[in-house]
Motif scaffolding. Structure first.
Motif, PDB file in Angstrom:
ATOM      1  N   GLU A   1      49.147-118.752  29.078  1.00 10.33           N
ATOM      2  CA  GLU A   1      49.862-118.932  30.344  1.00 10.33           C
ATOM      3  C   GLU A   1      48.890-118.943  31.525  1.00 10.33           C
ATOM      4  OE1 GLU A   1      52.688-118.002  27.348  1.00 10.33           O
ATOM      5  OE2 GLU A   1      50.946-116.815  27.975  1.00 10.33           O
ATOM      6  N   PHE A   2      47.843-118.116  31.456  1.00 11.89           N
ATOM      7  CA  PHE A   2      46.871-118.092  32.541  1.00 11.89           C
ATOM      8  C   PHE A   2      46.137-119.433  32.643  1.00 11.89           C
ATOM      9  CE2 PHE A   2      42.595-116.701  34.235  1.00 11.89           C
ATOM     10  CZ  PHE A   2      43.044-116.479  35.534  1.00 11.89           C
ATOM     11  N   LEU A   3      45.818-120.030  31.485  1.00 13.32           N
ATOM     12  CA  LEU A   3      45.185-121.352  31.501  1.00 13.32           C
ATOM     13  C   LEU A   3      46.113-122.396  32.113  1.00 13.32           C
ATOM     14  CD1 LEU A   3      43.332-121.464  28.061  1.00 13.32           C
ATOM     15  CD2 LEU A   3      42.298-121.658  30.337  1.00 13.32           C
ATOM     16  N   ARG A   4      47.399-122.325  31.786  1.00 17.52           N
ATOM     17  CA  ARG A   4      48.355-123.258  32.394  1.00 17.52           C
ATOM     18  C   ARG A   4      48.377-123.104  33.907  1.00 17.52           C
ATOM     19  NH1 ARG A   4      53.944-122.138  29.628  1.00 17.52           N
ATOM     20  NH2 ARG A   4      54.586-123.374  31.444  1.00 17.52           N
TER      21      ARG A   4
ATOM     22  N   GLU B   1      47.357-125.698  36.964  1.00 15.34           N
ATOM     23  CA  GLU B   1      48.248-125.982  38.088  1.00 15.34           C
ATOM     24  C   GLU B   1      47.507-125.818  39.414  1.00 15.34           C
ATOM     25  OE1 GLU B   1      52.576-124.440  39.805  1.00 15.34           O
ATOM     26  OE2 GLU B   1      52.052-124.168  37.689  1.00 15.34           O
ATOM     27  N   ILE B   2      46.680-124.779  39.519  1.00 15.06           N
ATOM     28  CA  ILE B   2      45.864-124.594  40.721  1.00 15.06           C
ATOM     29  C   ILE B   2      44.919-125.778  40.895  1.00 15.06           C
ATOM     30  CG2 ILE B   2      44.052-123.176  41.778  1.00 15.06           C
ATOM     31  CD1 ILE B   2      45.294-120.736  40.441  1.00 15.06           C
ATOM     32  N   ASN B   3      44.351-126.245  39.789  1.00 14.16           N
ATOM     33  CA  ASN B   3      43.416-127.366  39.835  1.00 14.16           C
ATOM     34  C   ASN B   3      44.091-128.621  40.364  1.00 14.16           C
ATOM     35  OD1 ASN B   3      40.839-128.515  39.342  1.00 14.16           O
ATOM     36  ND2 ASN B   3      41.609-129.434  37.444  1.00 14.16           N
ATOM     37  N   ARG B   4      45.336-128.848  39.946  1.00 18.67           N
ATOM     38  CA  ARG B   4      46.062-130.040  40.404  1.00 18.67           C
ATOM     39  C   ARG B   4      46.524-129.918  41.850  1.00 18.67           C
ATOM     40  NH1 ARG B   4      48.315-129.411  35.157  1.00 18.67           N
ATOM     41  NH2 ARG B   4      50.109-128.317  36.074  1.00 18.67           N
ATOM     42  N   ALA B   5      46.822-128.691  42.299  1.00 17.57           N
ATOM     43  CA  ALA B   5      47.446-128.508  43.610  1.00 17.57           C
ATOM     44  C   ALA B   5      46.451-128.374  44.754  1.00 17.57           C
ATOM     45  CB  ALA B   5      48.346-127.259  43.577  1.00 17.57           C
ATOM     46  N   THR B   6      45.163-128.280  44.465  1.00 15.19           N
ATOM     47  CA  THR B   6      44.163-128.071  45.506  1.00 15.19           C
ATOM     48  C   THR B   6      43.252-129.277  45.631  1.00 15.19           C
ATOM     49  OG1 THR B   6      42.754-126.946  43.882  1.00 15.19           O
ATOM     50  CG2 THR B   6      44.164-125.558  45.268  1.00 15.19           C
TER      51      THR B   6
ATOM     52  N   LEU C   1      36.672-122.591  32.217  1.00 14.25           N
ATOM     53  CA  LEU C   1      35.983-122.439  33.498  1.00 14.25           C
ATOM     54  C   LEU C   1      34.618-123.124  33.471  1.00 14.25           C
ATOM     55  CD1 LEU C   1      36.835-118.708  34.268  1.00 14.25           C
ATOM     56  CD2 LEU C   1      37.744-120.721  35.451  1.00 14.25           C
ATOM     57  N   ALA C   2      33.958-123.073  32.328  1.00  9.89           N
ATOM     58  CA  ALA C   2      32.646-123.725  32.211  1.00  9.89           C
ATOM     59  C   ALA C   2      32.759-125.233  32.413  1.00  9.89           C
ATOM     60  CB  ALA C   2      32.029-123.419  30.850  1.00  9.89           C
ATOM     61  N   LYS C   3      33.902-125.806  32.044  1.00  8.06           N
ATOM     62  CA  LYS C   3      34.122-127.241  32.217  1.00  8.06           C
ATOM     63  C   LYS C   3      34.626-127.590  33.615  1.00  8.06           C
ATOM     64  CE  LYS C   3      35.274-127.895  27.315  1.00  8.06           C
ATOM     65  NZ  LYS C   3      36.339-128.309  26.363  1.00  8.06           N
ATOM     66  N   HIS C   4      34.963-126.573  34.399  1.00 11.55           N
ATOM     67  CA  HIS C   4      35.458-126.789  35.766  1.00 11.55           C
ATOM     68  C   HIS C   4      34.626-125.931  36.716  1.00 11.55           C
ATOM     69  CE1 HIS C   4      38.767-127.972  33.129  1.00 11.55           C
ATOM     70  NE2 HIS C   4      39.182-128.766  34.098  1.00 11.55           N
ATOM     71  N   PRO C   5      33.427-126.390  37.030  1.00 13.67           N
ATOM     72  CA  PRO C   5      32.479-125.560  37.791  1.00 13.67           C
ATOM     73  C   PRO C   5      32.909-125.252  39.222  1.00 13.67           C
ATOM     74  CG  PRO C   5      31.650-127.808  37.523  1.00 13.67           C
ATOM     75  CD  PRO C   5      32.862-127.697  36.646  1.00 13.67           C
ATOM     76  N   ARG C   6      33.933-125.908  39.741  1.00 18.50           N
ATOM     77  CA  ARG C   6      34.357-125.553  41.107  1.00 18.50           C
ATOM     78  C   ARG C   6      35.156-124.245  41.126  1.00 18.50           C
ATOM     79  NH1 ARG C   6      39.175-127.902  43.819  1.00 18.50           N
ATOM     80  NH2 ARG C   6      40.826-128.332  42.316  1.00 18.50           N
TER      81      ARG C   6
END
Length: 359
Positions: free
Chosen positions: A236-239, A243-248, A273-278
């Motif tokens: 659920e935390f990954l989901r 969602e944060i990634n899409r909304a920002t 997180l390693a694949k999403h360095p921002r």
């Protein structure tokens, strides 16, 4: 001295009394005392004077007697009465204070005014006055927990630094889960609030399941990105991270303040997180959830929407939560963090020193 139904007022006193009545700066209590004497001089009886002045017959007689004894000057001062009891000595007061601070009552964990009164031989009102004067409240206790996290200082400086001096071209998000929110329905309808009566609700309830609110508070604007899920595992935390990634906005770095819940450190979360360095995670110290500003929002939604709500199902509860989020985001206001890291660390150091001195 017996009843006085007739007073002879000298001309000088009459002039002075009439001046007091006419003077706008004369206190009202002195004005009606002067009127009592003047009306008595006109031959009116005490009951008639009382009616004219708007007071009791006993009061009229008392101030006529005062004038007969002390003249006009006697009307200008309030009567002094000896206290019904002698004032408490400093030794008695100190004994109550010392017992309150350093002793326990028999078969109890804290003093009450009546248990203290029984031991000291004072009235419970005297104990109340002593406690009030010294700021003592034995019936209250506050909970606390000092963090034992070894990198406590570094984590406090990191998180507070994000609040007080956020990085450029980045969003600071306070993230957490409010788990096990119960959909509770009352067994009977309550009564509405009305003048002179609080609203009512039954003490018992029906359980209809639970939900978890995942929330990300934008520290700068006060807006909250939130969603409800059945559980709060790493899945659920990954989901929610997606969602944060899409909304920002994609060009901004994201600094997420989270607690030490194992879900936030799961290997699959770390891999994502390693694949999403921002995305940059900043962990609050253990036992220091107060450092996460989203907790303030959780307190707000609990107080304003959840605690007194009645929900017939989990979807009903989740609908109320989402509606609250939309209303909040329509006019968001940020929670302003003001405490510096040094001030927090000094306060924690004082608390540790106080505990060590007691034990």
């Amino acid at each position: 001295m017996g009843k006085i139904e007739r007073i002879e007022v000298p001309a000088a006193d009459r002039d002075r009394l009439e001046t007091l009545v006419r003077d706008r700066n004369t206190p009202q209590k002195v004005v009606w005392r002067a009127r009592i004497v003047l009306l008595t001089d006109e031959g009116l009886r005490a009951t008639e004077v009382a009616t004219r002045v708007g007071t009791s017959t006993l009061t009229v007689r008392r101030w006529r007697r005062r004038y007969a004894q002390a003249g006009v000057d006697g009307l200008l001062k309030d009567a002094t009465r000896p206290p019904g009891r002698k004032p408490l000595t400093a030794a008695v007061i100190q004994r109550v204070v010392d017992m309150t601070l350093h002793e326990k009552p028999p078969r109890a964990t804290q003093w009450s005014v009546r248990s203290m009164a029984a031991v000291t031989g004072l009235s419970h009102t005297s104990v109340q006055r002593i406690w009030h004067a010294h700021g003592l409240k034995p019936h209250l206790v506050k909970t606390f927990k000092l963090s034992t996290d070894k990198p406590f200082v570094e984590k406090v400086q990191d998180v507070v630094g994000l609040y007080l001096d956020p990085p450029d071209k980045a969003l600071v998000l306070a993230v957490d889960e409010k788990s096990q929110i119960q959909a509770l329905d009352r067994t009977q309808p309550g009564l509405p609030l009305k003048k002179g009566r609080a609203g009512t609700m039954t003490h018992d309830y029906k359980r209809h399941g639970t939900t978890t609110l995942f929330a990300a508070l934008d520290v700068a604007t006060g807006t909250v990105l939130g969603t409800c899920m059945k559980r709060h595992r790493h899945q659920e935390f990954l989901r929610f991270l997606r969602e944060i990634n899409r909304a920002t906005p994609r060009h901004l770095d994201l600094h997420l303040i989270v607690d030490n819940y194992a879900t936030h450190k799961h290997p699959k979360v770390k891999a994502w997180l390693a694949k999403h360095p921002r995305f940059h995670l900043h962990f609050t110290p253990a036992w220091a959830s107060w450092l996460n500003l989203v907790e303030r929002f959780f307190a707000l939604i609990t107080q304003e929407r959840i605690r007194r709500g009645a929900f017939t199902s989990v979807p009903d509860l989740e609908s109320a939560i989402i509606d609250y989020l939309e209303h909040h985001n329509a006019d968001p206001r940020p929670f302003v963090w003001t405490a510096s890291a040094s001030a927090i660390l000094e306060k924690v150091a004082r608390a540790k020193q106080a505990l060590e001195s007691q034990h």
